[in-house]
Design a protein around this motif. Structure first.
Motif, PDB file in Angstrom:
ATOM      1  N   GLU A   1       1.026  -1.247  -0.016  1.00 16.88           N
ATOM      2  CA  GLU A   1      -0.050  -0.021  -0.156  1.00 16.88           C
ATOM      3  C   GLU A   1       0.871   1.203  -0.027  1.00 16.88           C
ATOM      4  OE1 GLU A   1      -2.753  -0.305   3.143  1.00 16.88           O
ATOM      5  OE2 GLU A   1      -2.857  -2.240   3.233  1.00 16.88           O
ATOM      6  N   LYS A   2       0.392   2.146  -0.802  1.00 13.48           N
ATOM      7  CA  LYS A   2       1.362   3.344  -0.955  1.00 13.48           C
ATOM      8  C   LYS A   2       0.680   4.571  -0.516  1.00 13.48           C
ATOM      9  CE  LYS A   2       4.148   1.645  -4.915  1.00 13.48           C
ATOM     10  NZ  LYS A   2       4.386   1.828  -6.316  1.00 13.48           N
ATOM     11  N   THR A   3       1.215   5.263   0.476  1.00 13.69           N
ATOM     12  CA  THR A   3       0.801   6.705   1.038  1.00 13.69           C
ATOM     13  C   THR A   3       1.612   7.689   0.508  1.00 13.69           C
ATOM     14  OG1 THR A   3       2.187   6.670   2.949  1.00 13.69           O
ATOM     15  CG2 THR A   3       0.082   5.320   3.062  1.00 13.69           C
ATOM     16  N   GLU A   4       1.366   9.030   0.887  1.00 14.29           N
ATOM     17  CA  GLU A   4       2.099  10.077   0.233  1.00 14.29           C
ATOM     18  C   GLU A   4       3.538   9.976   0.843  1.00 14.29           C
ATOM     19  OE1 GLU A   4       0.175  13.730   1.819  1.00 14.29           O
ATOM     20  OE2 GLU A   4      -1.642  13.099   0.469  1.00 14.29           O
TER      21      GLU A   4
ATOM     22  N   GLU B   1      11.598   3.907   1.961  1.00 19.75           N
ATOM     23  CA  GLU B   1      10.666   4.555   2.086  1.00 19.75           C
ATOM     24  C   GLU B   1       9.523   3.497   2.707  1.00 19.75           C
ATOM     25  OE1 GLU B   1      12.204   5.249  -0.482  1.00 19.75           O
ATOM     26  OE2 GLU B   1      12.842   7.244   0.523  1.00 19.75           O
ATOM     27  N   VAL B   2       9.833   2.226   3.295  1.00 17.41           N
ATOM     28  CA  VAL B   2       8.856   1.219   3.525  1.00 17.41           C
ATOM     29  C   VAL B   2       8.682   1.070   5.397  1.00 17.41           C
ATOM     30  CG1 VAL B   2      10.535  -0.716   3.765  1.00 17.41           C
ATOM     31  CG2 VAL B   2       8.432  -1.254   3.001  1.00 17.41           C
ATOM     32  N   VAL B   3       7.211   0.835   5.441  1.00 14.38           N
ATOM     33  CA  VAL B   3       7.250   0.202   6.910  1.00 14.38           C
ATOM     34  C   VAL B   3       6.509  -1.183   6.726  1.00 14.38           C
ATOM     35  CG1 VAL B   3       5.587   0.821   8.898  1.00 14.38           C
ATOM     36  CG2 VAL B   3       6.702   2.679   7.778  1.00 14.38           C
TER      37      VAL B   3
ATOM     38  N   ALA C   1      -2.079   3.017  14.344  1.00 18.84           N
ATOM     39  CA  ALA C   1      -1.065   3.571  15.084  1.00 18.84           C
ATOM     40  C   ALA C   1      -0.280   4.283  14.046  1.00 18.84           C
ATOM     41  CB  ALA C   1      -0.399   2.644  15.908  1.00 18.84           C
ATOM     42  N   VAL C   2       0.186   3.451  12.977  1.00 18.39           N
ATOM     43  CA  VAL C   2       1.342   3.960  12.108  1.00 18.39           C
ATOM     44  C   VAL C   2       0.548   5.080  11.239  1.00 18.39           C
ATOM     45  CG1 VAL C   2       2.273   3.551   9.575  1.00 18.39           C
ATOM     46  CG2 VAL C   2       2.398   2.011  11.528  1.00 18.39           C
ATOM     47  N   LEU C   3      -0.575   4.889  10.566  1.00 20.57           N
ATOM     48  CA  LEU C   3      -1.328   6.033  10.169  1.00 20.57           C
ATOM     49  C   LEU C   3      -1.723   7.363  11.050  1.00 20.57           C
ATOM     50  CD1 LEU C   3      -4.194   3.815   8.280  1.00 20.57           C
ATOM     51  CD2 LEU C   3      -1.928   4.920   7.040  1.00 20.57           C
ATOM     52  N   HIS C   4      -1.983   7.027  12.430  1.00 20.34           N
ATOM     53  CA  HIS C   4      -2.070   8.404  13.061  1.00 20.34           C
ATOM     54  C   HIS C   4      -0.734   8.912  13.163  1.00 20.34           C
ATOM     55  CE1 HIS C   4      -3.797  10.333  16.486  1.00 20.34           C
ATOM     56  NE2 HIS C   4      -2.610  10.082  17.440  1.00 20.34           N
ATOM     57  N   LYS C   5       0.447   8.338  13.027  1.00 20.84           N
ATOM     58  CA  LYS C   5       1.725   8.924  13.335  1.00 20.84           C
ATOM     59  C   LYS C   5       2.098   9.807  12.214  1.00 20.84           C
ATOM     60  CE  LYS C   5       3.625   6.165  16.769  1.00 20.84           C
ATOM     61  NZ  LYS C   5       3.939   6.987  17.971  1.00 20.84           N
TER      62      LYS C   5
END
Length: 402
Positions: free
Chosen positions: A295-298, A328-330, A397-401
């Motif tokens: 999944e790719k975010t900004e 750039e990965v989590v 939690a990741v998206l929140h950060k």
């Protein structure tokens, strides 16, 4: 009144009658009786206690306390009655063989090489002595064993003698006496003189034989393991069975077993190396596949996956491989089993989120423990939450950060 020790009068006495002087329980609630006389040897001098029965009640422990011998029994027996005691003769004879054998092998090492024995242990399967020397050679061990077995074959007498302290200087004792009163010497004439309270056969021939099995360094001493009498035959039988099984499994005669086993071990190592290499390649393929479908975010690529019954080492390897492939990965991995759940988190070099802090946010939800650093963290806990739900919590939690 002290218990009369029949085992010193006749070490071959296996059945006797006595009067029960006391019947009680100790501080641990164990039943015991004290007799006016007994053939049961209590633990002492490196020799374990006898077992047997008193009035058909099991005697499982025997201790001497302030001169009285306590026989610990499975069921209580009333005081002031006559009883019949029977000792486990097989156990007694075994202990006599091992104890006398220890005297003989100890004397052999000291007489031939000057190596003193500083301790003795009579175990259920093996016996050992600690020699006051850093190491011994194969040649020395075999020579001491040879001398010991000659003494046995000569069937020398094993004598006991009660002496006073002022008489001790007449005998060439191998070690300092532990007592000053009621001194009992065990003597193999012209070979060994020792203060000893244990039971021994009347002649060295009854020891049967002595076999040194192996030895090892024990602090500043050398511990020598050996067996005597019937234990030698038992060891021979057990080892022969092992050899027979190995010759059948490896399809080689006994004299080629070492070579065949070495070949098999080398082949196993080569296979393990090949398997490790193949697993490494599979991890590489799996990492590429996950990166291609992430999944790719900004700001970064998000990889999240749940597994069942994967090892934590595999997941760590996979997460680190992914992080090494992309800055750039989590990567968020959850592994579930029937009893526990495990978590592995990793990030690329350009991601600012701390994986250790991320992990600590969810560990309380599973009564978990774990840790790591900003780049990689791992932990685990109880299966209180389904793996998928735990993965959703990590993702949130990741998206929140972000």
């Amino acid at each position: 009144m002290p218990t009369e020790k029949l085992f010193y009068q006749d070490q071959y006495l296996g059945r006797f009658t006595a009067n029960v002087q006391e019947s009680a329980q100790d501080v641990n609630g164990r039943y015991y009786v004290v007799l006016d006389q007994t053939a049961f040897y209590p633990t002492g001098g490196g020799q374990p206690h006898d077992t047997g029965t008193i009035n058909d009640k099991e005697v499982y422990d025997v201790e001497e306390v302030d001169g009285e011998i306590r026989h610990y029994i499975s069921e209580p027996i009333e005081s002031n009655q006559e009883c019949v005691g029977e000792i486990n003769w097989e156990r007694r004879m075994d202990h006599m063989q091992q104890h006398a054998g220890q005297h003989i092998i100890t004397a052999a090492f000291e007489e031939e090489f000057g190596y003193k024995t500083v301790s003795f242990h009579l175990g259920k399967e093996l016996c050992s002595i600690d020699l006051e020397v850093d190491e011994i050679t194969e040649k020395e061990a075999k020579e001491a064993e040879r001398i010991a077995n000659i003494i046995i074959l000569e069937n020398r007498s094993i004598e006991t003698k009660w002496v006073q302290e002022e008489e001790v200087h007449q005998f060439k004792l191998r070690k300092k006496l532990a007592v000053k009163d009621h001194i009992r010497l065990v003597i193999i004439p012209d070979f060994d003189y020792n203060g000893c309270g244990g039971t021994h056969p009347k002649s060295t021939g009854e020891v049967g034989s002595i076999e040194i099995l192996h030895w090892e360094k024990q602090k500043k001493n050398t511990r020598v393991y050996f067996v005597c009498g019937d234990r030698v035959r038992k060891q021979l039988h057990e080892k022969h069975q092992v050899l027979q099984n190995l010759t059948s499994l490896l399809s080689v005669p006994q004299e080629q077993l070492v070579e065949a086993a070495s070949r098999a071990l080398q082949h196993t190592k080569e296979l393990e190396k090949t398997i490790a290499e193949m697993k490494g390649k599979l991890i590489e393929y799996e990492a590429d596949e996950l990166l291609n479908n992430c999944e790719k975010t900004e700001t970064y690529q998000l990889i999240r996956a749940s597994f069942t019954n994967r090892t934590i080492l595999e997941l760590q390897h996979l997460a680190k491989t992914i992080a090494a492939k992309s800055d750039e990965v989590v990567a968020l991995f959850v592994n579930g089993t029937s009893e526990k759940v495990q978590i592995v988190c990793a990030r690329g070099g350009n991601v600012s989120i701390s994986m250790n802090q991320l992990l600590k946010q969810v560990l309380p939800k599973i009564n978990g423990r774990g840790g790591g650093n900003d780049s990689v963290a791992q932990g685990g806990g109880e299966s209180l939450i389904p793996a998928e739900k735990l993965l959703d919590m990590l993702t949130e939690a990741v998206l929140h950060k972000k």
